[in-house]
Design a protein around this motif. Structure first.
Motif, mmCIF file in Angstrom:
data_model
loop_
_atom_site.group_PDB
_atom_site.id
_atom_site.type_symbol
_atom_site.label_atom_id
_atom_site.label_comp_id
_atom_site.label_asym_id
_atom_site.label_seq_id
_atom_site.Cartn_x
_atom_site.Cartn_y
_atom_site.Cartn_z
ATOM 1 N N VAL A 161 1.304 -1.521 0.428
ATOM 2 C CA VAL A 161 0.193 0.036 0.098
ATOM 3 C C VAL A 161 0.614 1.060 0.190
ATOM 4 O O VAL A 161 1.453 1.471 0.429
ATOM 5 C CB VAL A 161 -0.907 -0.311 0.946
ATOM 6 N N PRO A 164 2.911 3.317 -5.946
ATOM 7 C CA PRO A 164 2.558 2.149 -6.980
ATOM 8 C C PRO A 164 3.765 1.002 -6.845
ATOM 9 O O PRO A 164 4.256 1.390 -6.611
ATOM 10 C CB PRO A 164 3.181 2.488 -8.585
ATOM 11 N N ASP A 186 -2.107 -6.057 -4.226
ATOM 12 C CA ASP A 186 -1.400 -4.572 -4.172
ATOM 13 C C ASP A 186 -2.931 -3.327 -4.415
ATOM 14 O O ASP A 186 -3.705 -3.176 -5.196
ATOM 15 C CB ASP A 186 -1.622 -4.397 -5.473
ATOM 16 N N THR A 187 -3.250 -2.768 -2.588
ATOM 17 C CA THR A 187 -4.375 -2.168 -2.386
ATOM 18 C C THR A 187 -3.934 -0.934 -2.460
ATOM 19 O O THR A 187 -3.655 -0.152 -2.195
ATOM 20 C CB THR A 187 -4.439 -2.314 -1.098
ATOM 21 N N THR A 191 -5.887 8.440 2.307
ATOM 22 C CA THR A 191 -6.656 8.709 3.614
ATOM 23 C C THR A 191 -8.152 8.767 3.445
ATOM 24 O O THR A 191 -8.698 8.979 4.344
ATOM 25 C CB THR A 191 -5.591 10.301 4.460
ATOM 26 N N THR A 276 -9.663 11.645 -7.395
ATOM 27 C CA THR A 276 -9.244 10.886 -6.136
ATOM 28 C C THR A 276 -7.156 12.453 -7.047
ATOM 29 O O THR A 276 -6.916 12.133 -4.962
ATOM 30 C CB THR A 276 -8.353 9.645 -6.660
ATOM 31 N N ASP A 278 -5.448 10.659 -8.633
ATOM 32 C CA ASP A 278 -4.547 9.881 -9.121
ATOM 33 C C ASP A 278 -4.952 8.995 -10.528
ATOM 34 O O ASP A 278 -6.561 10.156 -11.331
ATOM 35 C CB ASP A 278 -5.309 8.025 -8.191
ATOM 36 N N ILE A 290 -3.481 1.689 -10.813
ATOM 37 C CA ILE A 290 -2.773 2.754 -10.525
ATOM 38 C C ILE A 290 -1.958 3.124 -11.646
ATOM 39 O O ILE A 290 -0.552 2.360 -11.229
ATOM 40 C CB ILE A 290 -2.728 3.392 -9.241
ATOM 41 N N ARG A 293 -0.096 9.802 -9.375
ATOM 42 C CA ARG A 293 -1.451 11.085 -9.403
ATOM 43 C C ARG A 293 -0.924 12.160 -10.923
ATOM 44 O O ARG A 293 -0.376 11.595 -11.425
ATOM 45 C CB ARG A 293 0.130 12.239 -8.060
ATOM 46 N N LYS A 388 6.158 8.124 1.558
ATOM 47 C CA LYS A 388 6.205 8.933 0.129
ATOM 48 C C LYS A 388 6.929 10.037 -0.051
ATOM 49 O O LYS A 388 7.344 11.210 1.092
ATOM 50 C CB LYS A 388 4.832 9.914 -0.217
HETATM 51 C C1 WT7 Z 1 -2.541 8.501 -2.505
HETATM 52 C C2 WT7 Z 1 -2.944 7.936 -1.226
HETATM 53 C C3 WT7 Z 1 -3.445 4.552 1.274
HETATM 54 C C4 WT7 Z 1 -3.053 4.902 2.532
HETATM 55 C C5 WT7 Z 1 -1.524 5.055 2.604
HETATM 56 C C6 WT7 Z 1 -1.258 6.351 1.762
HETATM 57 C C7 WT7 Z 1 -1.034 6.779 -3.503
HETATM 58 C C8 WT7 Z 1 -2.107 4.271 -2.277
HETATM 59 C C9 WT7 Z 1 -1.617 2.856 -3.590
HETATM 60 C C10 WT7 Z 1 -1.548 1.632 -4.749
HETATM 61 C C11 WT7 Z 1 -0.947 2.787 -6.736
HETATM 62 C C12 WT7 Z 1 -0.927 4.520 -3.772
HETATM 63 C C13 WT7 Z 1 -2.236 7.565 -4.607
HETATM 64 C C14 WT7 Z 1 -2.607 7.583 -3.264
HETATM 65 N N1 WT7 Z 1 -1.703 5.045 -3.145
HETATM 66 N N2 WT7 Z 1 -1.805 3.282 -2.035
HETATM 67 N N3 WT7 Z 1 -1.312 0.932 -3.845
HETATM 68 N N4 WT7 Z 1 -0.462 2.045 -5.894
HETATM 69 N N5 WT7 Z 1 -1.015 4.291 -5.544
HETATM 70 O O1 WT7 Z 1 -2.395 7.589 2.132
HETATM 71 O O2 WT7 Z 1 -0.538 9.250 1.883
HETATM 72 O O3 WT7 Z 1 -3.108 9.747 1.337
HETATM 73 O O4 WT7 Z 1 -2.323 9.094 0.089
HETATM 74 O O5 WT7 Z 1 -1.264 7.253 -2.550
HETATM 75 O O6 WT7 Z 1 -1.522 8.118 -4.317
HETATM 76 O O7 WT7 Z 1 -4.260 8.812 -4.009
HETATM 77 P P1 WT7 Z 1 -2.071 9.115 1.613
#
Ligand code: WT7
Length: 434
Positions: A161, A164, A186-187, A191, A276, A278, A290, A293, A388
């Motif tokens: 998670v 990508p 792959d989830t 937030t 989203t 994305d 996915i 962004r 991130k």
């Molecule tokens: C962003 C959200 C989800 C909880 C942790 C992050 C990216 C998240 C994936 C995935 C590709 C992903 C997106 C999303 N993202 N999971 N499996 N594959 N991209 O939470 O900090 O709110 O970030 O994380 O871009 O919009 P967040």
């Protein structure tokens, strides 16, 4: 030491004796606030995302049960920090709603050594292991021995998670960690979504898994792809802005103290849809992937490319665990790619040889036009405390704007910026001398 500990135990036992053994439940409205969580700040000023009692709890518990195929008695190991949404939904609320045994991991993947996760798996007999691609890429760099040292036979399912997951990391996680016998999901979620929205569900009869693909919407989620003109894109083998067409229980209700910002950020770009931010691809079979962004899409001489695609190609190099590709304005091409590349410890090739390799990998995997104009070798990438990559800082550097980097308060380790700037200035001086 032992005396001190004993003293503390006695005192806390005594404190415990004074406390009420029962905490009477408080009746709440289903729409009362449950918690507020500031998003990572990877793209701008942090927003206080508000989740509510009933919808969030329902969504966190259902996704925990169905995505991870949680069965009573399983030990669920999500190694995220509880300070972020992944920890909220899948360390605390989801597992506890389901009466699961849940693991609280308080360390880093490499402390005291890179075997820490797998030692924890062996010791606690973890059945589902859920982590981030960034950690997997880091561990991959240390080799397989750190994994193989530990018994991982308790594992049934692996999850990823946060960003990508590139193919190399997916394959290593699946084959080395999971010994090719654990499902790897792959989830995709955010937030704002409260819980997982798109993910394979391998426990179901049609639960096949395609590597590095989030694939299937969860119950009640209606993903929709829209084009630049706000029109719905139908059919398969198509890409667009990933939106969700219908409300779901776990969605955020507002931004604390600024409802208008909530409306503007998520519901204005595509009226009638939750946007989203994305981009996604939908295959002929209807599976979603996915692509990253939307603001990480670059347009090189008229070719639209997700920066993640170029990263995925670069990451294939055996000496490269991690990269970040950023677009920057270019007089002729419109935009061009700038690659920040992390190298493994103890490489035998020269940096120049690796650069040449990287260029030819991109040319064969994608196309010549996708080759980054600049490849900068850096020791580490700047990450937020939730793991991130802080792309907006790299975007400024790639654009040559190294003076004002904006708000970097959510960075895990701000000294990385100094390192990168040094490497950047050195690189620019060398380029100028050529
Ligand atoms: C962003 C959200 C989800 C909880 C942790 C992050 C990216 C998240 C994936 C995935 C590709 C992903 C997106 C999303 N993202 N999971 N499996 N594959 N991209 O939470 O900090 O709110 O970030 O994380 O871009 O919009 P967040």
């Amino acid at each position: 030491m032992s005396l001190l500990l004993r003293g503390r135990t006695t005192k806390s036992t005594w404190e415990m004796a004074k406390a009420e053994p029962v905490c009477p439940p408080e009746t709440m409205d289903s729409e009362d606030m449950l918690f507020m969580l500031y998003t990572s700040g990877s793209t701008g000023k942090p927003k206080g995302i508000v989740h509510t009692q009933a919808g969030y709890l329902l969504y966190a518990s259902l996704t925990h049960k169905y995505v991870f195929d949680y069965k009573q008695g399983d030990v669920f190991g999500c190694v995220a920090d509880i300070g972020w949404i992944t920890g909220h939904s899948y360390v605390v609320y989801g597992p506890l709603c389901n009466g699961a045994t849940t693991v609280l991991f308080e360390s880093t993947p490499t402390y005291p050594d890179p075997g820490r996760y797998w030692e924890t798996v062996e010791r606690l007999r973890i059945n589902q292991f859920y982590g981030a691609p960034t950690a997997i890429r880091l561990l991959l760099k240390y080799g397989d021995e750190w994994v193989k040292k530990y018994d991982r036979s308790s594992l049934k399912l692996l999850g990823s998670v946060g960003e990508p997951i590139n193919h190399e990391a997916w394959e290593w996680f699946y084959n080395v960690v999971g010994e090719g016998r654990c499902d790897l999901v792959d989830t995709w979620w955010q937030t704002e979504t409260g819980g997982i929205c798109i993910s394979p569900r391998p426990s179901e009869s049609d639960g096949e898994i395609i590597p590095a693909m989030a694939m299937r919407p969860f119950f009640g989620i209606r993903p929709t792809l829209l084009n630049e003109n706000g029109k719905v894109i139908e059919g398969g083998d198509v890409s667009g802005a990933l939106c969700i067409a219908q409300a779901w229980p776990g969605m955020a209700r507002t931004i604390y103290g600024d409802h208008q910002r909530f409306v503007d950020a998520y519901f204005k770009t595509y009226p009638g849809y939750y946007f989203t931010g994305d981009g996604a691809y939908r295959s002929d079979e209807g599976h979603y992937q996915i692509t990253g962004r939307m603001d990480d899409v670059i347009n090189i001489s008229g070719h639209r490319l997700g920066t993640a695609e170029i990263e995925d190609a670069l990451d294939e190099h055996p000496d490269v665990p991690e990269t970040a590709v950023i677009g920057f304005p270019h007089d002729i091409k419109g935009e061009a790619a700038f690659a920040f590349v992390v190298l493994k410890d103890g490489i035998t090739l020269t940096e120049q040889a690796i650069k040449e390799d990287l260029k030819s990998i991109v040319a064969t995997k994608i196309a010549k036009y996708a080759i980054p104009d600049h490849i900068l070798m850096v020791k580490r990438l700047p990450k937020t405390r939730s793991g991130k990559i802080m792309r907006r800082v790299l975007r400024k550097i790639a654009g040559g704007n190294t003076e004002d980097l904006g708000d970097i308060t959510t960075l895990e380790d701000p000294t990385i910026i100094t390192e990168i700037l040094e490497a950047y200035h050195k690189y620019k001086t060398e380029e100028a001398a050529k």
